[in-house]
Design a protein around this motif. Structure first.
Motif, PDB file in Angstrom:
ATOM      1  N   UNK A  17       0.837  -1.205   0.000  1.00  0.00           N
ATOM      2  CA  UNK A  17       0.000   0.000   0.000  1.00  0.00           C
ATOM      3  C   UNK A  17       0.869   1.252   0.000  1.00  0.00           C
ATOM      4  N   UNK A  18       1.939   1.239   0.775  1.00  0.00           N
ATOM      5  CA  UNK A  18       2.854   2.386   0.813  1.00  0.00           C
ATOM      6  C   UNK A  18       3.580   2.528  -0.518  1.00  0.00           C
ATOM      7  N   UNK A  19       3.977   1.413  -1.109  1.00  0.00           N
ATOM      8  CA  UNK A  19       4.610   1.446  -2.429  1.00  0.00           C
ATOM      9  C   UNK A  19       3.639   2.043  -3.447  1.00  0.00           C
ATOM     10  N   UNK A  20       2.388   1.634  -3.388  1.00  0.00           N
ATOM     11  CA  UNK A  20       1.368   2.173  -4.283  1.00  0.00           C
ATOM     12  C   UNK A  20       1.187   3.670  -4.110  1.00  0.00           C
ATOM     13  N   UNK A  21       1.216   4.143  -2.858  1.00  0.00           N
ATOM     14  CA  UNK A  21       1.100   5.587  -2.602  1.00  0.00           C
ATOM     15  C   UNK A  21       2.276   6.342  -3.214  1.00  0.00           C
ATOM     16  N   UNK A  22       3.461   5.761  -3.127  1.00  0.00           N
ATOM     17  CA  UNK A  22       4.630   6.421  -3.726  1.00  0.00           C
ATOM     18  C   UNK A  22       4.523   6.462  -5.251  1.00  0.00           C
ATOM     19  N   UNK A  23       4.025   5.382  -5.852  1.00  0.00           N
ATOM     20  CA  UNK A  23       3.809   5.390  -7.305  1.00  0.00           C
ATOM     21  C   UNK A  23       2.807   6.475  -7.686  1.00  0.00           C
ATOM     22  N   UNK A  24       1.728   6.565  -6.922  1.00  0.00           N
ATOM     23  CA  UNK A  24       0.702   7.576  -7.202  1.00  0.00           C
ATOM     24  C   UNK A  24       1.268   8.979  -7.033  1.00  0.00           C
ATOM     25  N   UNK A  25       2.079   9.167  -6.011  1.00  0.00           N
ATOM     26  CA  UNK A  25       2.723  10.465  -5.774  1.00  0.00           C
ATOM     27  C   UNK A  25       3.605  10.851  -6.959  1.00  0.00           C
ATOM     28  N   UNK A  26       4.357   9.897  -7.479  1.00  0.00           N
ATOM     29  CA  UNK A  26       5.235  10.179  -8.620  1.00  0.00           C
ATOM     30  C   UNK A  26       4.429  10.501  -9.872  1.00  0.00           C
ATOM     31  N   UNK A  27       3.336   9.791 -10.076  1.00  0.00           N
ATOM     32  CA  UNK A  27       2.504  10.033 -11.258  1.00  0.00           C
ATOM     33  C   UNK A  27       1.935  11.445 -11.217  1.00  0.00           C
ATOM     34  N   UNK A  28       1.604  11.907 -10.023  1.00  0.00           N
ATOM     35  CA  UNK A  28       1.098  13.269  -9.875  1.00  0.00           C
ATOM     36  C   UNK A  28      -0.209  13.488 -10.598  1.00  0.00           C
ATOM     37  N   UNK A  29      -0.468  14.750 -10.893  1.00  0.00           N
ATOM     38  CA  UNK A  29      -1.717  15.112 -11.550  1.00  0.00           C
ATOM     39  C   UNK A  29      -1.521  15.383 -13.042  1.00  0.00           C
ATOM     40  N   UNK A  31      -0.239  13.191 -15.218  1.00  0.00           N
ATOM     41  CA  UNK A  31      -0.471  11.974 -15.992  1.00  0.00           C
ATOM     42  C   UNK A  31      -1.710  11.261 -15.477  1.00  0.00           C
ATOM     43  N   UNK A  32      -2.535  10.795 -16.383  1.00  0.00           N
ATOM     44  CA  UNK A  32      -3.649   9.943 -15.983  1.00  0.00           C
ATOM     45  C   UNK A  32      -3.119   8.528 -15.779  1.00  0.00           C
ATOM     46  N   UNK A  33      -3.904   7.704 -15.125  1.00  0.00           N
ATOM     47  CA  UNK A  33      -3.505   6.301 -14.998  1.00  0.00           C
ATOM     48  C   UNK A  33      -3.325   5.677 -16.373  1.00  0.00           C
ATOM     49  N   UNK A  34      -4.203   6.001 -17.283  1.00  0.00           N
ATOM     50  CA  UNK A  34      -4.131   5.414 -18.623  1.00  0.00           C
ATOM     51  C   UNK A  34      -2.834   5.814 -19.322  1.00  0.00           C
ATOM     52  N   UNK A  35      -2.452   7.079 -19.226  1.00  0.00           N
ATOM     53  CA  UNK A  35      -1.216   7.549 -19.860  1.00  0.00           C
ATOM     54  C   UNK A  35       0.012   6.894 -19.230  1.00  0.00           C
ATOM     55  N   UNK A  36       0.019   6.840 -17.906  1.00  0.00           N
ATOM     56  CA  UNK A  36       1.159   6.256 -17.210  1.00  0.00           C
ATOM     57  C   UNK A  36       1.240   4.756 -17.466  1.00  0.00           C
ATOM     58  N   UNK A  37       0.100   4.095 -17.505  1.00  0.00           N
ATOM     59  CA  UNK A  37       0.068   2.664 -17.790  1.00  0.00           C
ATOM     60  C   UNK A  37       0.666   2.368 -19.169  1.00  0.00           C
ATOM     61  N   UNK A  38       0.364   3.220 -20.151  1.00  0.00           N
ATOM     62  CA  UNK A  38       0.944   3.028 -21.486  1.00  0.00           C
ATOM     63  C   UNK A  38       2.459   3.132 -21.438  1.00  0.00           C
ATOM     64  N   UNK A  42       1.683  -1.582 -19.254  1.00  0.00           N
ATOM     65  CA  UNK A  42       0.728  -2.413 -18.525  1.00  0.00           C
ATOM     66  C   UNK A  42      -0.652  -1.830 -18.766  1.00  0.00           C
ATOM     67  N   UNK A  43      -1.669  -2.563 -18.400  1.00  0.00           N
ATOM     68  CA  UNK A  43      -3.029  -2.044 -18.548  1.00  0.00           C
ATOM     69  C   UNK A  43      -3.317  -1.028 -17.444  1.00  0.00           C
ATOM     70  N   UNK A  44      -4.316  -0.199 -17.683  1.00  0.00           N
ATOM     71  CA  UNK A  44      -4.718   0.781 -16.674  1.00  0.00           C
ATOM     72  C   UNK A  44      -5.196   0.059 -15.420  1.00  0.00           C
ATOM     73  N   UNK A  45      -5.889  -1.055 -15.592  1.00  0.00           N
ATOM     74  CA  UNK A  45      -6.382  -1.788 -14.427  1.00  0.00           C
ATOM     75  C   UNK A  45      -5.232  -2.388 -13.615  1.00  0.00           C
ATOM     76  N   UNK A  46      -4.163  -2.805 -14.297  1.00  0.00           N
ATOM     77  CA  UNK A  46      -3.002  -3.339 -13.579  1.00  0.00           C
ATOM     78  C   UNK A  46      -2.307  -2.227 -12.800  1.00  0.00           C
ATOM     79  N   UNK A  47      -2.152  -1.056 -13.414  1.00  0.00           N
ATOM     80  CA  UNK A  47      -1.563   0.082 -12.706  1.00  0.00           C
ATOM     81  C   UNK A  47      -2.409   0.437 -11.490  1.00  0.00           C
ATOM     82  N   UNK A  48      -3.711   0.392 -11.629  1.00  0.00           N
ATOM     83  CA  UNK A  48      -4.597   0.654 -10.498  1.00  0.00           C
ATOM     84  C   UNK A  48      -4.311  -0.311  -9.348  1.00  0.00           C
ATOM     85  N   UNK A  49      -4.084  -1.584  -9.667  1.00  0.00           N
ATOM     86  CA  UNK A  49      -3.753  -2.584  -8.634  1.00  0.00           C
ATOM     87  C   UNK A  49      -2.447  -2.221  -7.939  1.00  0.00           C
TER      88      UNK A  49
END
Length: 84
Positions: A17-29, A31-38, A42-49
């Motif tokens: 969960x902490x690793x996921x928070x750090x990934x989200x922090x790096x992605x920032x605002x 990039x969308x999940x879809x853009x970052x996943x590309x 990986x798929x957007x759903x995998x990035x969400x996981x």
């Protein structure tokens, strides 16, 4: 005969969960999940996981994030040390 047994417990592993928070922090605002996943290939759903801590990102994803954002693998996995 004397044996010196060390306590064998759960393996030290990253807090997903902490690793996921750090990934989200790096992605920032920016990039969308879809853009970052590309970018991660990986798929957007995998990035969400990954961001929710429901799955651990594989080494190639961690290495890409390390290079892309110039952060250490230690920081990504543990939050310890310097981010950059």
């Amino acid at each position: 005969m004397s044996t010196n047994k060390q306590h064998v417990g759960k393996r030290d592993s990253p807090d997903l969960k902490a690793l996921g928070r750090r990934l989200r922090e790096l992605r920032g605002f920016d990039l969308t999940q879809e853009e970052f996943a590309k970018e991660l290939r990986v798929s957007q759903s995998q990035l969400s996981k990954y961001e929710r801590g429901a799955a651990a990102p594989p080494a190639d994803v961690l290495f890409f994030v390390k290079k892309r954002f110039r952060v250490s693998i230690d920081w990504l996995l543990t939050g310890e040390g310097e981010r950059n």
